[in-house]
Design a protein around this motif. Structure first.
Motif, PDB file in Angstrom:
ATOM      1  N   PRO A 104      19.621 -30.370  50.090  1.00 21.12           N
ATOM      2  CA  PRO A 104      19.037 -30.700  48.782  1.00 21.12           C
ATOM      3  C   PRO A 104      18.135 -29.575  48.271  1.00 21.12           C
ATOM      4  O   PRO A 104      17.345 -29.011  49.029  1.00 21.12           O
ATOM      5  CB  PRO A 104      18.214 -31.959  49.059  1.00 21.12           C
ATOM      6  N   GLU A 105      18.294 -29.258  46.995  1.00 16.91           N
ATOM      7  CA  GLU A 105      17.462 -28.217  46.378  1.00 16.91           C
ATOM      8  C   GLU A 105      16.029 -28.718  46.230  1.00 16.91           C
ATOM      9  O   GLU A 105      15.807 -29.905  46.007  1.00 16.91           O
ATOM     10  CB  GLU A 105      18.010 -27.873  44.989  1.00 16.91           C
ATOM     11  N   THR A 127      14.433 -26.138  51.070  1.00 19.10           N
ATOM     12  CA  THR A 127      15.051 -27.422  50.758  1.00 19.10           C
ATOM     13  C   THR A 127      13.991 -28.349  50.191  1.00 19.10           C
ATOM     14  O   THR A 127      12.802 -28.033  50.190  1.00 19.10           O
ATOM     15  CB  THR A 127      15.727 -28.035  52.011  1.00 19.10           C
ATOM     16  N   ALA A 128      14.440 -29.499  49.709  1.00 16.49           N
ATOM     17  CA  ALA A 128      13.514 -30.520  49.223  1.00 16.49           C
ATOM     18  C   ALA A 128      12.732 -31.100  50.394  1.00 16.49           C
ATOM     19  O   ALA A 128      13.139 -30.969  51.551  1.00 16.49           O
ATOM     20  CB  ALA A 128      14.298 -31.618  48.510  1.00 16.49           C
ATOM     21  N   GLN A 137      20.732 -38.176  56.481  1.00 16.03           N
ATOM     22  CA  GLN A 137      22.069 -38.753  56.620  1.00 16.03           C
ATOM     23  C   GLN A 137      22.838 -38.762  55.313  1.00 16.03           C
ATOM     24  O   GLN A 137      24.059 -38.650  55.313  1.00 16.03           O
ATOM     25  CB  GLN A 137      21.973 -40.179  57.181  1.00 16.03           C
ATOM     26  N   GLU A 138      22.143 -38.865  54.186  1.00 15.27           N
ATOM     27  CA  GLU A 138      22.809 -38.918  52.884  1.00 15.27           C
ATOM     28  C   GLU A 138      23.042 -37.536  52.274  1.00 15.27           C
ATOM     29  O   GLU A 138      23.587 -37.434  51.190  1.00 15.27           O
ATOM     30  CB  GLU A 138      22.010 -39.792  51.927  1.00 15.27           C
ATOM     31  N   SER A 139      22.659 -36.480  52.967  1.00 16.15           N
ATOM     32  CA  SER A 139      22.843 -35.130  52.433  1.00 16.15           C
ATOM     33  C   SER A 139      24.292 -34.665  52.616  1.00 16.15           C
ATOM     34  O   SER A 139      25.072 -35.280  53.343  1.00 16.15           O
ATOM     35  CB  SER A 139      21.891 -34.153  53.120  1.00 16.15           C
ATOM     36  N   LYS A 140      24.627 -33.555  51.977  1.00 10.92           N
ATOM     37  CA  LYS A 140      25.983 -32.993  52.091  1.00 10.92           C
ATOM     38  C   LYS A 140      26.227 -32.322  53.429  1.00 10.92           C
ATOM     39  O   LYS A 140      27.356 -32.078  53.808  1.00 10.92           O
ATOM     40  CB  LYS A 140      26.230 -31.997  50.957  1.00 10.92           C
ATOM     41  N   ASP A 141      25.150 -31.987  54.151  1.00  6.32           N
ATOM     42  CA  ASP A 141      25.244 -31.356  55.473  1.00  6.32           C
ATOM     43  C   ASP A 141      24.303 -32.074  56.433  1.00  6.32           C
ATOM     44  O   ASP A 141      23.282 -31.535  56.843  1.00  6.32           O
ATOM     45  CB  ASP A 141      24.888 -29.869  55.370  1.00  6.32           C
ATOM     46  N   PRO A 142      24.640 -33.319  56.800  1.00  6.79           N
ATOM     47  CA  PRO A 142      23.710 -34.090  57.636  1.00  6.79           C
ATOM     48  C   PRO A 142      23.446 -33.468  59.005  1.00  6.79           C
ATOM     49  O   PRO A 142      22.331 -33.549  59.510  1.00  6.79           O
ATOM     50  CB  PRO A 142      24.364 -35.467  57.755  1.00  6.79           C
TER      51      PRO A 142
END
Length: 172
Positions: A104-105, A127-128, A137-142
């Motif tokens: 996340p940005e 990252t954020a 877990q909900e990120s694009k690269d967990p």
């Protein structure tokens, strides 16, 4: 002998990047760590930041204006054993294999920055702020973000312990 001091210069922020350093690296030794987490909000710029340099200098800053708090600055020197353990933790995490492109940005809720030099490898992540494992877990690269999350938790715990040990007020 341990040297401790309560003030330090402001730490420099860098943008995220990944590169390999050659023999002409500005750091004479092969190890450096910097972490920053913060946001700008109702109480101004609130952040936590620390860096550990190859000579063992650990600088820590925590700024919160909540209820008119003041900035906390601490500086200590740690020995080679502490540096070796920190290097081992970072190396075994394999964070140097990760990439923050899918993370996340940074946003209005805040940002985290993590910079490491180990040997010939120099990495920086941005990252954020991560509120919980659900965010991971909900990120694009967990998997990559999980490695980052746990490594940061481990290093923060170590830094807080070192600062606490060096500046603990002796009981009467």
């Amino acid at each position: 002998m341990i040297h401790a001091q309560n003030t330090h210069d402001h730490l420099v922020r860098i943008s995220p990047h990944r590169l390999s350093l050659g023999a002409s690296c500005a750091m004479s030794d092969d190890f450096y760590v910097r972490y920053y987490v913060g946001h700008k909000g109702k109480f101004g710029h609130e952040f936590l930041e620390f860096e550990i340099r190859p000579d063992g200098r650990l600088r820590y800053a925590n700024n919160s204006n909540y209820k008119n708090d003041t900035m906390i600055r601490k500086e200590v020197y740690v020995n080679q054993t502490v540096l070796s353990e920190l290097k081992r933790i970072i190396t075994e995490s394999e964070i140097v294999r990760e990439d923050d492109k899918q993370w996340p940005e940074p946003d209005r809720n805040g940002r985290q920055e993590f910079e490491v030099v180990v040997g010939n490898t120099h990495i920086s992540f941005a990252t954020a702020k991560i509120g919980s494992l659900l965010d991971v877990q909900e990120s694009k690269d967990p998997e990559g973000l999980r490695i980052f999350y746990y490594l940061v938790q481990d290093i923060k715990c170590m830094v807080f312990s070192l600062i606490g040990l060096h500046f603990r007020i002796k009981p009467i």
